[in-house]
Design an enzyme around this catalytic site. Sequence first.
Site, mmCIF file in Angstrom:
data_model
loop_
_atom_site.group_PDB
_atom_site.id
_atom_site.type_symbol
_atom_site.label_atom_id
_atom_site.label_comp_id
_atom_site.label_asym_id
_atom_site.label_seq_id
_atom_site.Cartn_x
_atom_site.Cartn_y
_atom_site.Cartn_z
ATOM 1 N N TRP A 102 30.878 37.615 45.283
ATOM 2 C CA TRP A 102 32.011 37.082 44.505
ATOM 3 C C TRP A 102 32.050 35.562 44.526
ATOM 4 C CZ3 TRP A 102 33.320 40.005 40.886
ATOM 5 C CH2 TRP A 102 33.296 41.388 41.043
ATOM 6 N N ASP A 175 39.851 33.036 47.357
ATOM 7 C CA ASP A 175 39.881 34.340 46.697
ATOM 8 C C ASP A 175 40.220 35.387 47.758
ATOM 9 O OD1 ASP A 175 39.383 36.732 45.447
ATOM 10 O OD2 ASP A 175 37.404 36.175 44.671
ATOM 11 N N LYS A 199 42.693 45.964 44.507
ATOM 12 C CA LYS A 199 42.160 46.322 45.811
ATOM 13 C C LYS A 199 43.312 46.689 46.747
ATOM 14 C CE LYS A 199 38.366 44.792 43.880
ATOM 15 N NZ LYS A 199 37.886 43.439 43.769
HETATM 16 C C1 LIG Z 1 36.988 42.626 42.810
HETATM 17 C C2 LIG Z 1 36.847 41.190 43.154
HETATM 18 C C3 LIG Z 1 36.731 40.199 42.176
HETATM 19 C C4 LIG Z 1 36.670 40.513 40.703
HETATM 20 O O1 LIG Z 1 37.878 41.028 40.261
HETATM 21 P P1 LIG Z 1 38.129 41.380 38.736
HETATM 22 O O2 LIG Z 1 39.569 41.746 38.745
HETATM 23 O O3 LIG Z 1 37.224 42.523 38.399
HETATM 24 O O4 LIG Z 1 37.835 40.177 37.924
HETATM 25 C C5 LIG Z 1 36.639 38.879 42.586
HETATM 26 N N1 LIG Z 1 36.657 38.554 43.889
HETATM 27 C C6 LIG Z 1 36.744 39.483 44.861
HETATM 28 C C7 LIG Z 1 36.762 39.064 46.289
HETATM 29 C C8 LIG Z 1 36.846 40.824 44.522
HETATM 30 O O5 LIG Z 1 36.953 41.766 45.483
#
Ligand SMILES: *Cc1c(COP(=O)(O)O)cnc(C)c1O
Length: 364
Positions: A102, A175, A199
């Site tokens: 990511w 993030d 998540k």
């Molecule tokens: C799932 C995830 C993303 C991407 O998320 P989207 O909603 O599909 O754009 C980005 N960063 C992390 C850490 C993730 O787990």
Amino acid sequence: MARSYNFSPGPAALPEAVLRQVQQDMLEWGETGASVVEISHRGPEFLEVARQAEADLRTLLAIPDDYAVLFPAGGATTQQALIALNFASPGQRVDYVVTGHWGRTALKQLATVDVNIAASSEDDGFRTIPARASWRLSKDAAYVHVTSNETIHGVEFRPAWGPVPDTGDVPLFADFSSNIASEPIDISRYGLIYAGAQKNLGPVGIAVVIVRRDLLERAGHPRADIFNYASQLRAESMLNTPPTWNWYVLGLTVRWMIEQGGTAEFDRRSAEKSALLYEAIDGSGGFYRNDVDPAVRSRMNVPFFLPDPALDAPFLDGAREAGLIGLKGHRVLGGMRASIYNAMPVEGVRALVGYMREFQARHG
Ligand SMILES: *Cc1c(COP(=O)(O)O)cnc(C)c1O
């Protein structure tokens, strides 16, 4: 048909109590005479949902008053693009620490800025997090970006690695998509935190951005108003029709987490669940394998490998029969991955560990 224990990385399992509430509200919601998905986002009923969701999120995460909260439509990747557009002027330097898939994805969203990769663990297959002392940070960067938990590689900033990285006067952006609300966070250490909801916070289609207000006041202005965080804040995340359903379910999920005991309780549960799983892997005499440096092993996403990829399909088939789903690893890594977010009860992890022992006894 019974519900399985769902180890899916995202969209991920929601608390059963939330799903039951949602089921009730689908046809007729409160006194509105309509479904919660059929009413105006400008009406008093939905405005109350939005207000309560923010109040509850502030309680759950202990968000200080000098931080604003946005609920933008879309996912985490969209925020990866928007943070650069909002906080770095064209050509300005931004610093990125890349510790997995990511972090690498975040780099692809940065067409307008000058990116410095301050540190990366790509050369060791994203099994570690480079020590803070080795980061080559720029003095003039708009921000430093990290991925708090790498959902695919199973690598998380943990206390055993070190404290929240100090980036001096340059704000730290993180993030938190896959580990938000899994333990108390000292928000004041960050300039900005973002997370896609699917998540740990609710359904896919909405994100959360927590940002220090003074940074927003100083932020640049993307030419398109809809991408402008400051405009979104003035409009209470309703510059256009927001994803009302997702916002509503997110609110229910946040409320459920508060009722369960908040981030302190999920910290305790995450420690218990992840220890059970890593002990089962490490204690398998090499049958199961996780290659991540123990100091930064994720408590939310546990990738693991079987001794022979030919066993992957039988493992997954048997798991499904045992009521354990969503265990297939990401195509980037292969193998297995168990995602054990807040909605996963410890009983689910016990069931998985029991199945792993039984599978090993048959195939080891
Ligand atoms: C799932 C995830 C993303 C991407 O998320 P989207 O909603 O599909 O754009 C980005 N960063 C992390 C850490 C993730 O787990």
